[in-house]
Design an enzyme around this catalytic site. Structure first.
Site, PDB file in Angstrom:
ATOM      1  N   ASN A  84       0.836  -1.214   0.000  1.00  0.00           N
ATOM      2  CA  ASN A  84       0.000   0.000   0.000  1.00  0.00           C
ATOM      3  C   ASN A  84       0.865   1.256   0.000  1.00  0.00           C
ATOM      4  O   ASN A  84       0.530   2.247  -0.658  1.00  0.00           O
ATOM      5  CB  ASN A  84      -0.959  -0.006   1.192  1.00  0.00           C
ATOM      6  CG  ASN A  84      -2.192  -0.843   0.910  1.00  0.00           C
ATOM      7  OD1 ASN A  84      -3.045  -0.445   0.122  1.00  0.00           O
ATOM      8  ND2 ASN A  84      -2.265  -2.031   1.506  1.00  0.00           N
ATOM      9  N   ASN A 123      -5.842   5.247   7.932  1.00  0.00           N
ATOM     10  CA  ASN A 123      -5.419   3.845   7.879  1.00  0.00           C
ATOM     11  C   ASN A 123      -6.231   3.124   6.821  1.00  0.00           C
ATOM     12  O   ASN A 123      -7.355   3.511   6.527  1.00  0.00           O
ATOM     13  CB  ASN A 123      -5.690   3.194   9.249  1.00  0.00           C
ATOM     14  CG  ASN A 123      -5.271   1.735   9.299  1.00  0.00           C
ATOM     15  OD1 ASN A 123      -4.212   1.357   8.800  1.00  0.00           O
ATOM     16  ND2 ASN A 123      -6.111   0.892   9.888  1.00  0.00           N
ATOM     17  N   HIS A 155      -7.784  -0.640   6.102  1.00  0.00           N
ATOM     18  CA  HIS A 155      -8.089  -1.876   6.827  1.00  0.00           C
ATOM     19  C   HIS A 155      -8.821  -2.825   5.876  1.00  0.00           C
ATOM     20  O   HIS A 155      -9.752  -2.409   5.182  1.00  0.00           O
ATOM     21  CB  HIS A 155      -8.965  -1.553   8.039  1.00  0.00           C
ATOM     22  CG  HIS A 155      -9.260  -2.757   8.875  1.00  0.00           C
ATOM     23  ND1 HIS A 155      -8.302  -3.339   9.688  1.00  0.00           N
ATOM     24  CD2 HIS A 155     -10.374  -3.503   8.998  1.00  0.00           C
ATOM     25  CE1 HIS A 155      -8.831  -4.399  10.276  1.00  0.00           C
ATOM     26  NE2 HIS A 155     -10.090  -4.514   9.882  1.00  0.00           N
ATOM     27  N   SER A 211     -11.502  -0.709   3.720  1.00  0.00           N
ATOM     28  CA  SER A 211     -11.971   0.615   4.141  1.00  0.00           C
ATOM     29  C   SER A 211     -10.765   1.486   4.460  1.00  0.00           C
ATOM     30  O   SER A 211      -9.796   1.018   5.060  1.00  0.00           O
ATOM     31  CB  SER A 211     -12.798   0.511   5.430  1.00  0.00           C
ATOM     32  OG  SER A 211     -13.805  -0.475   5.325  1.00  0.00           O
ATOM     33  N   GLU A 233      -7.413  -2.255  -2.567  1.00  0.00           N
ATOM     34  CA  GLU A 233      -6.748  -1.394  -1.578  1.00  0.00           C
ATOM     35  C   GLU A 233      -5.809  -0.423  -2.280  1.00  0.00           C
ATOM     36  O   GLU A 233      -5.752   0.769  -1.948  1.00  0.00           O
ATOM     37  CB  GLU A 233      -5.925  -2.230  -0.585  1.00  0.00           C
ATOM     38  CG  GLU A 233      -6.750  -3.158   0.283  1.00  0.00           C
ATOM     39  CD  GLU A 233      -5.914  -3.824   1.374  1.00  0.00           C
ATOM     40  OE1 GLU A 233      -4.990  -3.189   1.908  1.00  0.00           O
ATOM     41  OE2 GLU A 233      -6.172  -5.001   1.675  1.00  0.00           O
TER      42      GLU A 233
END
Ligand code: GRF
Length: 205
Positions: free
Chosen positions: A20, A113, A115, A142, A180
């Site tokens: 990420n 963040n 998740h 999320s 993501e």
């Protein structure tokens, strides 16, 4: 530099692989993107993402939680490193330490963040296995603001994928991960745009 109107300085916190983080670095390579990566910090000296970040020419730091007597001391060191790099928005990207209330409140609205679940479902670890065990039809990821509660802050963006017959936690994770990598940079861009708007001295002509 975080001059009014300029890109928002990101501090990315990682503990491991850093895919990420890599997606955020790639997004920041576009001159039209409203953020840039000021520093990547790992609590784990062996985090593979550190190598990726260095190869991309990004400043990195290791702040190993084992080297500190308690969480407050670790977080004070984190804070100093983020401040020294001029970080305006902290992005957790597979960062496996829970952050305390003092740290989080000092940067309220400035820590986000990603998740791998459809929050508020499946906070914490082993999200994919838990969704499968419950017979869910959909899973996802999320991006949310970080508050003192684990995976508990307001959701900024969320996207779902189907759960298919024969899925294992690994198969499901592999279906969600590319989502993501798209969702996180899009959400960071949204938050960064708001931070730029909120900077003092921006005149709305
Ligand atoms: C991702 O699934 C992320 O959602 C979760 O931990 C994983 C980290 O992967 N918080 P990577 O280090 O970004 O590759």
């Amino acid at each position: 530099m975080s001059a009014a109107g300029g890109e928002v300085a990101l501090g990315i916190l990682i503990s491991g692989r850093g895919s990420n983080m890599q997606a955020l670095i790639a997004a920041c390579a576009d001159p039209a993107y409203p953020a840039r990566v000021a520093v990547v910090i790992a609590n784990n000296p062996d985090a593979a993402g550190l190598v990726t970040a260095r190869e991309a020419g990004i400043d990195t730091a290791v702040i190993d939680h084992h080297a500190y007597t308690d969480r407050a001391a670790f977080e004070a060191a984190l804070d100093r490193a983020l401040d020294a790099a001029g970080v305006e928005l902290v992005c957790l990207a597979g960062f496996m330490r829970v952050l305390g209330a003092d740290f989080v409140e000092r940067r309220a609205g400035r820590i986000i963040n990603i998740h791998p679940s459809l929050l508020p479902d499946y906070k914490g670890l082993h999200t994919h296995a838990r969704a499968l065990a419950d017979g869910r039809r959909r899973a996802g990821c999320s991006v949310h603001f970080v508050t003192a509660g684990l995976d508990d802050g307001p959701v900024i963006a969320q996207e779902s994928v189907p759960i298919l017959p024969g899925d294992t936690p690994e198969i499901l994770a592999a279906r969600i991960l590319p989502v993501e990598h798209r969702l996180y940079p899009a959400a960071v861009a949204q938050v960064a745009a708001k931070i730029i708007e909120a900077r003092p001295g921006i005149s709305k002509l």
